[in-house]
Design an enzyme around this catalytic site. Structure first.
Site, PDB file in Angstrom:
ATOM      1  N   GLU A  98       0.844  -1.198   0.000  1.00 55.91           N
ATOM      2  CA  GLU A  98       0.000   0.000   0.000  1.00 55.91           C
ATOM      3  C   GLU A  98       0.881   1.252   0.000  1.00 55.91           C
ATOM      4  O   GLU A  98       1.971   1.238   0.584  1.00 55.91           O
ATOM      5  CB  GLU A  98      -0.873   0.019   1.265  1.00 55.91           C
ATOM      6  CG  GLU A  98      -2.320  -0.367   1.046  1.00 55.91           C
ATOM      7  CD  GLU A  98      -3.144   0.711   0.354  1.00 55.91           C
ATOM      8  OE1 GLU A  98      -2.621   1.446  -0.508  1.00 55.91           O
ATOM      9  OE2 GLU A  98      -4.331   0.806   0.662  1.00 55.91           O
ATOM     10  N   ASP A  99       0.385   2.314  -0.595  1.00 58.72           N
ATOM     11  CA  ASP A  99       1.116   3.572  -0.571  1.00 58.72           C
ATOM     12  C   ASP A  99       1.065   4.230   0.804  1.00 58.72           C
ATOM     13  O   ASP A  99       2.077   4.583   1.382  1.00 58.72           O
ATOM     14  CB  ASP A  99       0.578   4.538  -1.649  1.00 58.72           C
ATOM     15  CG  ASP A  99      -0.940   4.710  -1.610  1.00 58.72           C
ATOM     16  OD1 ASP A  99      -1.622   4.061  -0.788  1.00 58.72           O
ATOM     17  OD2 ASP A  99      -1.468   5.506  -2.424  1.00 58.72           O
ATOM     18  N   ASP A 102      -4.024   5.725   6.153  1.00 61.54           N
ATOM     19  CA  ASP A 102      -4.549   6.956   6.745  1.00 61.54           C
ATOM     20  C   ASP A 102      -5.528   6.557   7.862  1.00 61.54           C
ATOM     21  O   ASP A 102      -5.141   6.403   9.005  1.00 61.54           O
ATOM     22  CB  ASP A 102      -5.211   7.751   5.605  1.00 61.54           C
ATOM     23  CG  ASP A 102      -5.732   9.111   6.006  1.00 61.54           C
ATOM     24  OD1 ASP A 102      -5.041   9.811   6.759  1.00 61.54           O
ATOM     25  OD2 ASP A 102      -6.833   9.485   5.571  1.00 61.54           O
ATOM     26  N   PHE A 151      -2.123  16.160   4.414  1.00 61.04           N
ATOM     27  CA  PHE A 151      -2.286  15.494   3.119  1.00 61.04           C
ATOM     28  C   PHE A 151      -0.972  15.587   2.347  1.00 61.04           C
ATOM     29  O   PHE A 151      -0.346  16.638   2.283  1.00 61.04           O
ATOM     30  CB  PHE A 151      -3.424  16.159   2.331  1.00 61.04           C
ATOM     31  CG  PHE A 151      -3.943  15.286   1.238  1.00 61.04           C
ATOM     32  CD1 PHE A 151      -4.828  14.242   1.517  1.00 61.04           C
ATOM     33  CD2 PHE A 151      -3.541  15.468  -0.075  1.00 61.04           C
ATOM     34  CE1 PHE A 151      -5.299  13.411   0.505  1.00 61.04           C
ATOM     35  CE2 PHE A 151      -4.010  14.654  -1.095  1.00 61.04           C
ATOM     36  CZ  PHE A 151      -4.895  13.621  -0.802  1.00 61.04           C
ATOM     37  N   ARG A 164       1.178  12.625  -9.105  1.00 62.22           N
ATOM     38  CA  ARG A 164       1.687  11.255  -8.909  1.00 62.22           C
ATOM     39  C   ARG A 164       3.129  11.116  -9.407  1.00 62.22           C
ATOM     40  O   ARG A 164       3.871  10.263  -8.933  1.00 62.22           O
ATOM     41  CB  ARG A 164       0.816  10.241  -9.670  1.00 62.22           C
ATOM     42  CG  ARG A 164      -0.580  10.060  -9.092  1.00 62.22           C
ATOM     43  CD  ARG A 164      -1.213   8.791  -9.655  1.00 62.22           C
ATOM     44  NE  ARG A 164      -2.657   8.774  -9.496  1.00 62.22           N
ATOM     45  CZ  ARG A 164      -3.303   8.367  -8.406  1.00 62.22           C
ATOM     46  NH1 ARG A 164      -2.623   7.979  -7.357  1.00 62.22           N
ATOM     47  NH2 ARG A 164      -4.615   8.365  -8.353  1.00 62.22           N
TER      48      ARG A 164
HETATM   49  P1  IMP Z   1      -7.461   4.948   4.341  1.00 65.29           P
HETATM   50  O1  IMP Z   1      -8.485   3.922   3.962  1.00 65.29           O
HETATM   51  O2  IMP Z   1      -8.112   6.144   4.998  1.00 65.29           O
HETATM   52  O3  IMP Z   1      -6.322   4.406   5.172  1.00 65.29           O
HETATM   53  O4  IMP Z   1      -6.892   5.579   3.034  1.00 65.29           O
HETATM   54  C1  IMP Z   1      -6.214   4.881   2.127  1.00 65.29           C
HETATM   55  C2  IMP Z   1      -6.165   5.587   0.794  1.00 65.29           C
HETATM   56  O5  IMP Z   1      -6.520   6.995   0.867  1.00 65.29           O
HETATM   57  C3  IMP Z   1      -4.758   5.559   0.292  1.00 65.29           C
HETATM   58  O6  IMP Z   1      -4.495   4.347  -0.374  1.00 65.29           O
HETATM   59  C4  IMP Z   1      -4.696   6.784  -0.582  1.00 65.29           C
HETATM   60  O7  IMP Z   1      -5.163   6.472  -1.875  1.00 65.29           O
HETATM   61  C5  IMP Z   1      -5.647   7.764   0.066  1.00 65.29           C
HETATM   62  N1  IMP Z   1      -4.931   8.724   0.921  1.00 65.29           N
HETATM   63  C6  IMP Z   1      -4.962   8.800   2.262  1.00 65.29           C
HETATM   64  N2  IMP Z   1      -4.183   9.806   2.714  1.00 65.29           N
HETATM   65  C7  IMP Z   1      -3.642  10.369   1.616  1.00 65.29           C
HETATM   66  C8  IMP Z   1      -2.727  11.464   1.426  1.00 65.29           C
HETATM   67  O8  IMP Z   1      -2.232  12.125   2.346  1.00 65.29           O
HETATM   68  N3  IMP Z   1      -2.405  11.736   0.138  1.00 65.29           N
HETATM   69  C9  IMP Z   1      -2.893  11.046  -0.932  1.00 65.29           C
HETATM   70  N4  IMP Z   1      -3.741  10.022  -0.795  1.00 65.29           N
HETATM   71  C10 IMP Z   1      -4.118   9.691   0.471  1.00 65.29           C
END
Ligand code: IMP
Length: 176
Positions: A98-99, A102, A151, A164
């Site tokens: 995963e990137d 959050d 962010f 990106r």
């Molecule tokens: P989560 O489900 O809230 O953990 O979010 C996961 C997804 O939200 C990541 O795979 C990203 O695609 C997107 N995301 C969350 N935070 C960021 C950020 O700071 N920048 C860009 N994308 C984010």
């Protein structure tokens, strides 16, 4: 595209060093084994391609794409699979890449999804983790960097589809 202020947060060299040590740890863990590495599109593509090149064992590539309903900077928690695995992972060692984690909702959703396919083992790696943003308990085995709740964009991560291709990670100063 609106005017946005980006401030560099993690530079190219630091990213490279960190991924090399993540790759070394994974190489040791899976020495002599075949690893199915799952790239979560779109955000992970850059991290994924660098990480698998730093892993010194046989790697099979799989891709998934998920989206969460919600606005561009906040996850809603409802996750939809847009692209699923093409090969079987039953009985395989799987690495989920995963990137960024959050809220943790996407990572937990994907972990559950993959566990349902009965892999031999499931290991998770995320380049970035925002510990202060977690809404659910979420453990990640290999984390590149822990960052604040701001962010971020670059190195695969986007804001409304942009940024990106930045080779480094930057913090977004103003989102209007
Ligand atoms: P989560 O489900 O809230 O953990 O979010 C996961 C997804 O939200 C990541 O795979 C990203 O695609 C997107 N995301 C969350 N935070 C960021 C950020 O700071 N920048 C860009 N994308 C984010």
């Amino acid at each position: 595209m609106q005017e946005m202020n980006l401030s560099p947060l993690i530079g190219e060299e630091k990213i490279k060093e960190t991924i090399e040590s993540m790759g070394a740890a994974l190489s040791q863990k899976f020495q002599g084994e075949t690893l199915v590495a799952v790239c979560v599109l779109k955000g992970s593509f850059m991290f994924y391609s660098d990480l698998i090149r730093a892993i010194n064992t046989d790697v099979i590539c799989e891709y998934m794409a998920v989206s969460s309903y919600g606005n561009s900077t906040q996850s809603s928690g409802e996750i939809k699979i847009n692209l699923d695995l093409t090969g079987s992972i039953k009985g395989r060692h799987v690495l989920l890449v995963e990137d960024i984690v959050d809220t943790g909702l996407t990572m937990n959703f994907l972990k559950n999804h993959l566990q349902n396919h009965q892999p031999q083992s499931l290991t998770t790696a995320a380049l970035l983790l925002k510990p202060g943003a977690l809404k659910v308990e979420c453990t990640v085995d290999h984390v590149g960097f822990e960052i604040s709740n701001d962010f971020v964009v670059g190195y695969g991560l986007d804001y409304q589809g942009y940024f990106r291709n930045l080779p480094y990670i930057a913090q977004v100063q103003s989102l209007s």
